[in-house]
Design a protein around this motif. Structure first.
Motif, PDB file in Angstrom:
ATOM      1  N   GLY A 130       0.785  -1.228   0.000  1.00  0.00           N
ATOM      2  CA  GLY A 130       0.000   0.000   0.000  1.00  0.00           C
ATOM      3  C   GLY A 130       0.812   1.271   0.000  1.00  0.00           C
ATOM      4  O   GLY A 130       0.306   2.342   0.334  1.00  0.00           O
ATOM      5  N   ASN A 131       2.087   1.185  -0.369  1.00  0.00           N
ATOM      6  CA  ASN A 131       2.948   2.364  -0.426  1.00  0.00           C
ATOM      7  C   ASN A 131       4.069   2.083  -1.418  1.00  0.00           C
ATOM      8  O   ASN A 131       4.359   0.928  -1.733  1.00  0.00           O
ATOM      9  N   THR A 132       4.687   3.134  -1.921  1.00  0.00           N
ATOM     10  CA  THR A 132       5.806   2.957  -2.839  1.00  0.00           C
ATOM     11  C   THR A 132       7.095   2.708  -2.063  1.00  0.00           C
ATOM     12  O   THR A 132       7.229   3.146  -0.919  1.00  0.00           O
ATOM     13  N   PRO A 133       8.070   2.012  -2.663  1.00  0.00           N
ATOM     14  CA  PRO A 133       9.327   1.758  -1.953  1.00  0.00           C
ATOM     15  C   PRO A 133      10.147   3.020  -1.762  1.00  0.00           C
ATOM     16  O   PRO A 133      10.998   3.080  -0.875  1.00  0.00           O
ATOM     17  N   SER A 166      16.230  10.460  -2.180  1.00  0.00           N
ATOM     18  CA  SER A 166      15.348   9.599  -1.397  1.00  0.00           C
ATOM     19  C   SER A 166      16.194   8.682  -0.520  1.00  0.00           C
ATOM     20  O   SER A 166      17.012   7.901  -1.018  1.00  0.00           O
ATOM     21  N   GLU A 167      16.011   8.777   0.794  1.00  0.00           N
ATOM     22  CA  GLU A 167      16.773   7.940   1.721  1.00  0.00           C
ATOM     23  C   GLU A 167      16.517   6.458   1.479  1.00  0.00           C
ATOM     24  O   GLU A 167      17.435   5.632   1.551  1.00  0.00           O
ATOM     25  N   GLU A 168      15.261   6.117   1.192  1.00  0.00           N
ATOM     26  CA  GLU A 168      14.923   4.712   0.971  1.00  0.00           C
ATOM     27  C   GLU A 168      15.606   4.165  -0.275  1.00  0.00           C
ATOM     28  O   GLU A 168      16.109   3.029  -0.265  1.00  0.00           O
ATOM     29  N   PHE A 169      15.619   4.951  -1.355  1.00  0.00           N
ATOM     30  CA  PHE A 169      16.263   4.476  -2.570  1.00  0.00           C
ATOM     31  C   PHE A 169      17.778   4.399  -2.390  1.00  0.00           C
ATOM     32  O   PHE A 169      18.422   3.453  -2.867  1.00  0.00           O
ATOM     33  N   LYS A 170      18.345   5.376  -1.699  1.00  0.00           N
ATOM     34  CA  LYS A 170      19.790   5.373  -1.470  1.00  0.00           C
ATOM     35  C   LYS A 170      20.209   4.122  -0.699  1.00  0.00           C
ATOM     36  O   LYS A 170      21.202   3.467  -1.042  1.00  0.00           O
ATOM     37  N   GLU A 171      19.426   3.748   0.322  1.00  0.00           N
ATOM     38  CA  GLU A 171      19.763   2.538   1.074  1.00  0.00           C
ATOM     39  C   GLU A 171      19.596   1.292   0.209  1.00  0.00           C
ATOM     40  O   GLU A 171      20.382   0.349   0.288  1.00  0.00           O
ATOM     41  N   TYR A 172      18.562   1.281  -0.640  1.00  0.00           N
ATOM     42  CA  TYR A 172      18.354   0.155  -1.547  1.00  0.00           C
ATOM     43  C   TYR A 172      19.559  -0.035  -2.454  1.00  0.00           C
ATOM     44  O   TYR A 172      20.014  -1.158  -2.680  1.00  0.00           O
ATOM     45  N   VAL A 173      20.110   1.063  -2.950  1.00  0.00           N
ATOM     46  CA  VAL A 173      21.291   0.997  -3.816  1.00  0.00           C
ATOM     47  C   VAL A 173      22.524   0.581  -3.021  1.00  0.00           C
ATOM     48  O   VAL A 173      23.284  -0.308  -3.440  1.00  0.00           O
ATOM     49  N   ASP A 174      22.714   1.204  -1.861  1.00  0.00           N
ATOM     50  CA  ASP A 174      23.915   0.937  -1.061  1.00  0.00           C
ATOM     51  C   ASP A 174      23.967  -0.511  -0.565  1.00  0.00           C
ATOM     52  O   ASP A 174      25.048  -1.077  -0.384  1.00  0.00           O
ATOM     53  N   THR A 175      22.795  -1.115  -0.333  1.00  0.00           N
ATOM     54  CA  THR A 175      22.757  -2.488   0.197  1.00  0.00           C
ATOM     55  C   THR A 175      22.533  -3.520  -0.905  1.00  0.00           C
ATOM     56  O   THR A 175      22.296  -4.702  -0.605  1.00  0.00           O
ATOM     57  N   ASP A 176      22.557  -3.075  -2.150  1.00  0.00           N
ATOM     58  CA  ASP A 176      22.324  -3.972  -3.287  1.00  0.00           C
ATOM     59  C   ASP A 176      20.972  -4.681  -3.148  1.00  0.00           C
ATOM     60  O   ASP A 176      20.852  -5.893  -3.355  1.00  0.00           O
ATOM     61  N   GLY A 177      19.953  -3.932  -2.789  1.00  0.00           N
ATOM     62  CA  GLY A 177      18.606  -4.468  -2.698  1.00  0.00           C
ATOM     63  C   GLY A 177      18.300  -5.178  -1.398  1.00  0.00           C
ATOM     64  O   GLY A 177      17.197  -5.725  -1.242  1.00  0.00           O
ATOM     65  N   THR A 214      17.017  -2.492   4.852  1.00  0.00           N
ATOM     66  CA  THR A 214      16.397  -2.784   6.154  1.00  0.00           C
ATOM     67  C   THR A 214      15.082  -2.033   6.316  1.00  0.00           C
ATOM     68  O   THR A 214      14.492  -2.059   7.399  1.00  0.00           O
ATOM     69  N   ASP A 215      14.624  -1.357   5.261  1.00  0.00           N
ATOM     70  CA  ASP A 215      13.388  -0.588   5.335  1.00  0.00           C
ATOM     71  C   ASP A 215      12.236  -1.460   5.818  1.00  0.00           C
ATOM     72  O   ASP A 215      12.069  -2.602   5.391  1.00  0.00           O
ATOM     73  N   GLU A 216      11.403  -0.918   6.695  1.00  0.00           N
ATOM     74  CA  GLU A 216      10.336  -1.693   7.333  1.00  0.00           C
ATOM     75  C   GLU A 216       9.326  -2.239   6.344  1.00  0.00           C
ATOM     76  O   GLU A 216       8.745  -3.320   6.558  1.00  0.00           O
ATOM     77  N   LEU A 217       9.089  -1.542   5.244  1.00  0.00           N
ATOM     78  CA  LEU A 217       8.123  -2.040   4.271  1.00  0.00           C
ATOM     79  C   LEU A 217       8.624  -3.309   3.582  1.00  0.00           C
ATOM     80  O   LEU A 217       7.851  -4.232   3.316  1.00  0.00           O
ATOM     81  N   TRP A 218       9.917  -3.345   3.287  1.00  0.00           N
ATOM     82  CA  TRP A 218      10.490  -4.537   2.666  1.00  0.00           C
ATOM     83  C   TRP A 218      10.453  -5.717   3.628  1.00  0.00           C
ATOM     84  O   TRP A 218      10.371  -6.881   3.198  1.00  0.00           O
ATOM     85  N   GLN A 219      10.533  -5.432   4.924  1.00  0.00           N
ATOM     86  CA  GLN A 219      10.540  -6.513   5.908  1.00  0.00           C
ATOM     87  C   GLN A 219       9.202  -7.249   5.964  1.00  0.00           C
ATOM     88  O   GLN A 219       9.122  -8.370   6.472  1.00  0.00           O
ATOM     89  N   LYS A 220       8.151  -6.634   5.440  1.00  0.00           N
ATOM     90  CA  LYS A 220       6.834  -7.264   5.448  1.00  0.00           C
ATOM     91  C   LYS A 220       6.694  -8.324   4.355  1.00  0.00           C
ATOM     92  O   LYS A 220       5.740  -9.108   4.371  1.00  0.00           O
ATOM     93  N   LEU A 221       7.627  -8.353   3.405  1.00  0.00           N
ATOM     94  CA  LEU A 221       7.471  -9.192   2.220  1.00  0.00           C
ATOM     95  C   LEU A 221       8.155 -10.548   2.380  1.00  0.00           C
ATOM     96  O   LEU A 221       9.270 -10.628   2.909  1.00  0.00           O
ATOM     97  N   PRO A 222       7.547 -11.629   1.893  1.00  0.00           N
ATOM     98  CA  PRO A 222       8.177 -12.946   1.907  1.00  0.00           C
ATOM     99  C   PRO A 222       9.404 -12.969   0.990  1.00  0.00           C
ATOM    100  O   PRO A 222       9.473 -12.210   0.015  1.00  0.00           O
ATOM    101  N   PRO A 223      10.384 -13.829   1.280  1.00  0.00           N
ATOM    102  CA  PRO A 223      11.635 -13.880   0.496  1.00  0.00           C
ATOM    103  C   PRO A 223      11.410 -14.109  -0.993  1.00  0.00           C
ATOM    104  O   PRO A 223      12.120 -13.526  -1.821  1.00  0.00           O
ATOM    105  N   GLU A 224      10.426 -14.964  -1.359  1.00  0.00           N
ATOM    106  CA  GLU A 224      10.231 -15.254  -2.776  1.00  0.00           C
ATOM    107  C   GLU A 224       9.740 -14.038  -3.552  1.00  0.00           C
ATOM    108  O   GLU A 224      10.052 -13.867  -4.734  1.00  0.00           O
ATOM    109  N   ILE A 225       8.982 -13.163  -2.886  1.00  0.00           N
ATOM    110  CA  ILE A 225       8.536 -11.937  -3.557  1.00  0.00           C
ATOM    111  C   ILE A 225       9.695 -10.952  -3.653  1.00  0.00           C
ATOM    112  O   ILE A 225       9.869 -10.280  -4.682  1.00  0.00           O
ATOM    113  N   ILE A 226      10.495 -10.864  -2.606  1.00  0.00           N
ATOM    114  CA  ILE A 226      11.659  -9.974  -2.634  1.00  0.00           C
ATOM    115  C   ILE A 226      12.596 -10.385  -3.761  1.00  0.00           C
ATOM    116  O   ILE A 226      13.162  -9.538  -4.463  1.00  0.00           O
ATOM    117  N   SER A 227      12.748 -11.679  -3.995  1.00  0.00           N
ATOM    118  CA  SER A 227      13.585 -12.171  -5.086  1.00  0.00           C
ATOM    119  C   SER A 227      13.089 -11.647  -6.432  1.00  0.00           C
ATOM    120  O   SER A 227      13.885 -11.199  -7.274  1.00  0.00           O
TER     121      SER A 227
END
Length: 573
Positions: free
Chosen positions: A231-234, A242-253, A256-269
């Motif tokens: 229900g929200n954009t990454p 964007s702090e969220e995008f910068k962390e996504y890039v720095d951590t190679d996807g 630790t963003d809380e929204l990503w933590q809600k997702l099952p591993p297969e969807i994150i893949s």
């Protein structure tokens, strides 16, 4: 509000159309409006007509005749597909260009998804599969959409996805030869990073080195899948602002963003594959279609790719729409703003959130289309076929003498509970799907599902951003205005003469024009109608979005409702 200026949508529509217009406005863009139409001598089929004011589009929309013609040409070229709005024809006169299209009479998909909650995996998988089917068909024709986002995802009458709006579509393959695109376009949260980061030495809207538009569509589909699930954009935009995008890039996807933590591993893949920064390594459509999460079994997907259980899907989606009156209704930290020119705002962007602790995004990118001031467009929206169509209810009734006396009361009077209304009134209102979102149980009434024959009988095409109140207009309008002020939403001043006119007609409309939490344009009207139901007078308040992100509009509606508190009629209290 005064007469609209020349060149606006108020210009008379063509009189020699090959069809009958059968509705008021049902949709609106920066320079276009949409109405329903039917054949001249038959009530069916009902279609949608997009009217584009050419002078308005050329002058304020900065479009060219070639661009408008390209939209029609590419839309017609694609032909027919279950998950794509079909183009049926076009025409023009001196003022207008019109496009006849298939009517998406299930409404907007993201109007029916809870902000900051999303839908379950099964529903997300169903709609994501249909979106990929639509995009695959487009790409097989050599056409890229370039503007995949919630505003352009509609529903058919049985709840099937319909991809719409091909104003930015481009031909990326012709006669087997690939071509790159150079135009900077798209909506900041959904746009691919290679478009944003490209060098622009000649013009701000043209890249020196082109991009593969079809691969950019894959990125946008990945963001849409994310939004379906949570229900929200990454992020608000794919830049280091964007702090969220910068962390996504720095951590190679591996953020630790809380929204990503809600997702099952297969969807994150799957998401990581679709949201690879390097377009050359980004998942292809074939890789998406063979991914384990994509190939999972679906209770809603038929072998033909259509909705296998329309009523079940609608019931589940309706039960997920909920409003928590104990929630903090605070706006984004910087609040809403009247300034929708993103290029004039110099602040750090952040993701939008319903929480006061997550400030709204302030984007530095251009929107898909330039905004048209809502004041330029007279309020002429189609009234949804809901309460007024039930037996025993009449709407827009002039106030009687007793009602006018009530307008003189200055303090809100106690609001009766739903259970305190007469049984006949309760029986009628219980058939209103929108009341489910205010229920503590959030259960869809059996009376609604048992009589349902299709998707729309449970989950209607119109937006559920609406509530009922027993208060008269004279008490309700000030409460609405106060709630908007508390949220930082600019509200036009309402004079005594205007209020008296509303009192007499039993209908009021408050225009809202603002920038949302992401500093994107969010415009529309708050419409209040006095309705007589089984002898009881009730006010219906509708939040009619003219333009902007549907999830942001939903957040805005929820904040106002929570602030209205006891003025909102709700069951289970």
């Amino acid at each position: 509000m005064g007469a609209p200026p020349p060149g606006s949508q108020a210009a008379p529509l063509p009189s020699n159309l090959p069809f009958r217009l059968v509705s008021k406005t049902i949709g609106q863009g920066a320079y276009a409006s949409i109405r329903k139409a039917a054949p001249l001598t038959s009530p069916k089929p009902v279609i949608a007509i997009k009217f584009i004011n050419k002078d308005h589009a050329f002058r304020q929309g900065r479009l060219t005749r070639k661009q408008l013609q390209m939209e029609i040409t590419l839309h017609q070229y694609m032909g027919k597909h279950t998950n794509i709005i079909q183009c049926l024809g076009s025409g023009e006169d001196k003022i207008w260009m019109w496009i006849a299209m298939e009517l998406a009479d299930g409404g907007d998909l993201f109007d029916k998804i809870e902000a900051d909650e999303g839908v379950g995996e099964d529903i997300a998988h169903f709609y994501f599969t249909q979106l990929i089917n639509a995009v695959s068909f487009m790409h097989s024709k050599g056409v890229a959409h370039r503007d995949i986002k919630p505003e352009n995802v509609l529903l058919g009458d049985e709840g099937d996805l319909k991809l719409a709006d091909f104003g930015l579509a481009a031909l990326f393959k012709k006669d087997g030869n690939l071509r790159l695109c150079n135009t900077v376009c798209g909506s900041p949260p959904y746009i691919a990073p290679e478009i944003v980061s490209g060098r622009r030495s000649k013009r701000a809207d043209l890249l020196d080195v082109g991009y593969a538009a079809n691969i950019c569509d894959i990125w946008s589909c990945g963001v849409v899948l994310f939004v379906l699930l949570v229900g929200n954009t990454p992020w608000d935009e794919p830049t280091e602002r964007s702090e969220e995008f910068k962390e996504y890039v720095d951590t190679d996807g591996r953020t630790t963003d809380e929204l990503w933590q809600k997702l099952p591993p297969e969807i994150i893949s799957l998401l990581r594959g679709m949201l690879k920064l390097d377009p050359s390594t980004r998942f292809t459509l074939d890789e998406i279609r063979t991914h384990p999460w994509f190939t999972r079994k679906s209770q809603f997907l038929s072998p033909s790719g259509r909705n296998a259980n329309p009523i079940g899907l609608a019931t589940q989606m309706l039960s997920q729409l909920r409003i928590d009156f104990s929630q903090d209704p605070a706006p984004p930290r910087r609040g809403y703003s009247q300034d929708v020119d993103a290029m004039d705002i110099d602040s750090e962007p952040r993701r939008s959130s319903a929480s006061a602790h997550h400030p709204g995004n302030i984007n530095m990118l251009s929107s898909t289309q330039p905004e048209t001031p809502v004041a330029d467009t007279p309020f002429d929206w189609e009234r949804p076929p809901r309460l007024g169509d039930y037996d025993g209810i009449s709407a827009s009734q002039p106030a009687g003498n007793n009602e006018r006396q009530a307008y003189q009361i200055q303090a809100p009077r106690p609001t009766p509970n739903f259970s305190q209304l007469p049984t006949s009134t309760q029986d009628i209102l219980s058939q209103d799907p929108s009341l489910t979102q205010f229920s503590q149980s959030h259960e869809v009434p059996l009376t609604l599902t048992q009589a349902a024959r299709n998707f729309k009988d449970v989950l209607p095409s119109y937006s559920l951003a609406r509530f009922l109140s027993p208060l008269p207009l004279s008490l309700l309008i000030p409460l609405i205005s106060e709630s908007l002020h508390r949220l930082g939403v600019p509200v036009p001043s309402i004079g005594d003469e205007q209020m008296q006119q509303w009192e007499q007609t039993g209908e009021a409309s408050v225009r809202v024009k603002m920038a949302d939490g992401r500093r994107q344009g969010l415009n529309g009207h708050v419409v209040v109608e006095r309705i007589t139901c089984s002898g009881d007078k009730i006010s219906e308040v509708r939040f009619v979005k003219a333009s902007g992100d549907p999830l942001e509009w939903r957040r805005f509606f929820k904040r106002v409702v929570v602030l209205m508190g006891e003025a909102v009629l709700r069951p289970d209290r």
